[in-house]
Design an enzyme around this catalytic site. Structure first.
Site, PDB file in Angstrom:
ATOM      1  N   HIS A   1     -36.651  76.048  29.124  1.00 45.98           N
ATOM      2  CA  HIS A   1     -37.816  76.865  29.493  1.00 45.98           C
ATOM      3  C   HIS A   1     -38.978  76.028  30.057  1.00 45.98           C
ATOM      4  O   HIS A   1     -39.365  76.176  31.210  1.00 45.98           O
ATOM      5  CB  HIS A   1     -38.303  77.651  28.276  1.00 45.98           C
ATOM      6  CG  HIS A   1     -37.265  78.530  27.669  1.00 45.98           C
ATOM      7  ND1 HIS A   1     -36.684  79.570  28.350  1.00 45.98           N
ATOM      8  CD2 HIS A   1     -36.691  78.535  26.447  1.00 45.98           C
ATOM      9  CE1 HIS A   1     -35.813  80.174  27.578  1.00 45.98           C
ATOM     10  NE2 HIS A   1     -35.788  79.566  26.410  1.00 45.98           N
TER      11      HIS A   1
HETATM   12  C1  BDR Z   1     -41.177  79.519  25.223  1.00 50.35           C
HETATM   13  O1  BDR Z   1     -41.433  79.723  23.825  1.00 50.35           O
HETATM   14  C2  BDR Z   1     -41.429  78.500  23.143  1.00 50.35           C
HETATM   15  O2  BDR Z   1     -40.610  78.564  22.014  1.00 50.35           O
HETATM   16  C3  BDR Z   1     -40.913  77.468  24.092  1.00 50.35           C
HETATM   17  O3  BDR Z   1     -41.528  76.214  23.869  1.00 50.35           O
HETATM   18  C4  BDR Z   1     -41.244  78.026  25.439  1.00 50.35           C
HETATM   19  O4  BDR Z   1     -42.545  77.671  25.841  1.00 50.35           O
HETATM   20  C5  BDR Z   1     -39.852  80.154  25.586  1.00 50.35           C
HETATM   21  O5  BDR Z   1     -39.895  81.519  25.360  1.00 50.35           O
END
Ligand code: BDR
Ligand code: CA
Length: 317
Positions: free
Chosen positions: A241
């Protein structure tokens, strides 16, 4: 060409740590600061983790602590099951020496962005509370930021905390709505693309071999994250992500974007859901709807193969 200046607003976090080290190692970027936010961990831990990452990377950038809670809604419990009790999986040897900038994140952001007017790309990869606080504190800041590149939301795909919402938007939906409604250029790197970037463990093994210090740390923390995703998606992969947001700055050519105005649902069953709102008068957002996964993997590997070389250069300079 001069390196692109960026500030990363972050809740480190395993994929945040990957994104931050990726940005440190990429000579096309100059990381001016890390501002911290609750989300994957509480904000005081996020600050410790950010300070420690900068020290591990021998990277001279400011760290400034941000909001401890959302701007309006009740705080959700941090995602310890995804990122570990202190944010870096089973790795707990997090002992920063330095201190954070005394200014709260929104003040640090306002002053630093104004001092580098139209040069800084702001890259939030956690809940958007600091950015909403910045807009309240300094509304004209929209005219001084070069661009905002956000990891968050799920426009055409299902969410990851509920079927409607992605974690960063769900953790502070009012902030997300405020940021999307502001008159500045936004690239939204949401689950539409980040969930499709699924790296197998060998990507991290290779990084660990070629750059034992930085790549080795990323390999270590990736194991916890991959276990979580094994349970969730039934495959031994890591969903990239936050690194995707950094890549959207360095390698926008591998993404396809669509321009649409967006809005966020702030309460009820669909809280945190982001949707296309053609009836509201607001500036369109560049939503990433496709990414070349092979190219992303190739570029990520190439950055981490040189991460220790970049580190040694900083230590010796
Ligand atoms: C996002 O949520 C967090 O857990 C991760 O770091 C990322 O920024 C993904 O949905
Ligand atoms: Ca994050």
């Amino acid at each position: 060409m001069a390196a692109q200046k960026i500030i990363i607003d972050t809740d480190p976090g395993i994929d945040d740590a990957m994104a931050i080290h990726q940005a440190f190692a990429d000579t096309r970027l100059e990381v001016i600061g890390l501002t911290t936010i609750f989300g994957n961990v509480y904000v005081n831990q996020a600050t410790r983790n950010a300070l420690w990452l900068a020290e591990q990377g021998a990277y001279k950038c400011s760290v400034s602590e941000g909001a401890a809670k959302p701007i309006l809604q009740k705080m959700n419990t941090p995602s310890f099951h995804v990122h570990g009790a202190q944010g870096f999986g089973n790795f707990v040897d997090i002992n920063p020496i330095g201190k954070a900038d005394p200014r709260p994140a929104h003040v640090f952001l306002s002053e630093t962005i104004r001092a580098n007017s139209n040069d800084i790309i702001l890259c939030p990869i956690g809940p958007l509370s600091n950015i909403a606080n910045l807009l309240d504190y300094d509304p004209d800041i929209v005219n001084h930021v070069k661009k905002v590149v956000i990891m968050g939301g799920a426009v055409y795909v299902r969410g990851n905390v509920t079927s409607f919402a992605e974690a960063n938007f769900w953790n502070d939906p009012h902030a997300a709505e405020k940021v999307l409604a502001a008159d500045w250029e936004i690239d939204l790197i949401g689950l539409d693309v980040t969930s499709t970037i699924q790296f197998p463990p060998n990507v991290f093994l290779e990084g660990g071999e070629k750059s034992p210090i930085i790549g080795g740390f990323i390999l270590n923390i990736s194991e916890f994250y991959i276990k979580f995703y094994e349970g969730l998606v039934g495959k031994t992969v890591c969903l990239m992500h936050d690194p995707a947001a950094i890549m959207a700055i360095t390698d926008p050519d591998i993404f396809t974007f669509q321009k649409v105005p967006l809005s966020v649902i702030v309460e009820g069953e669909k809280v945190g859901n982001v949707f296309v709102c053609k009836n509201l008068e607001r500036r369109s957002v560049n939503v990433a709807i496709n990414v070349d996964i092979k190219a992303a993997q190739k570029r990520f590997k190439s950055i981490f193969s040189k991460a220790d070389a970049a580190l040694n250069k900083r230590i010796n300079s």
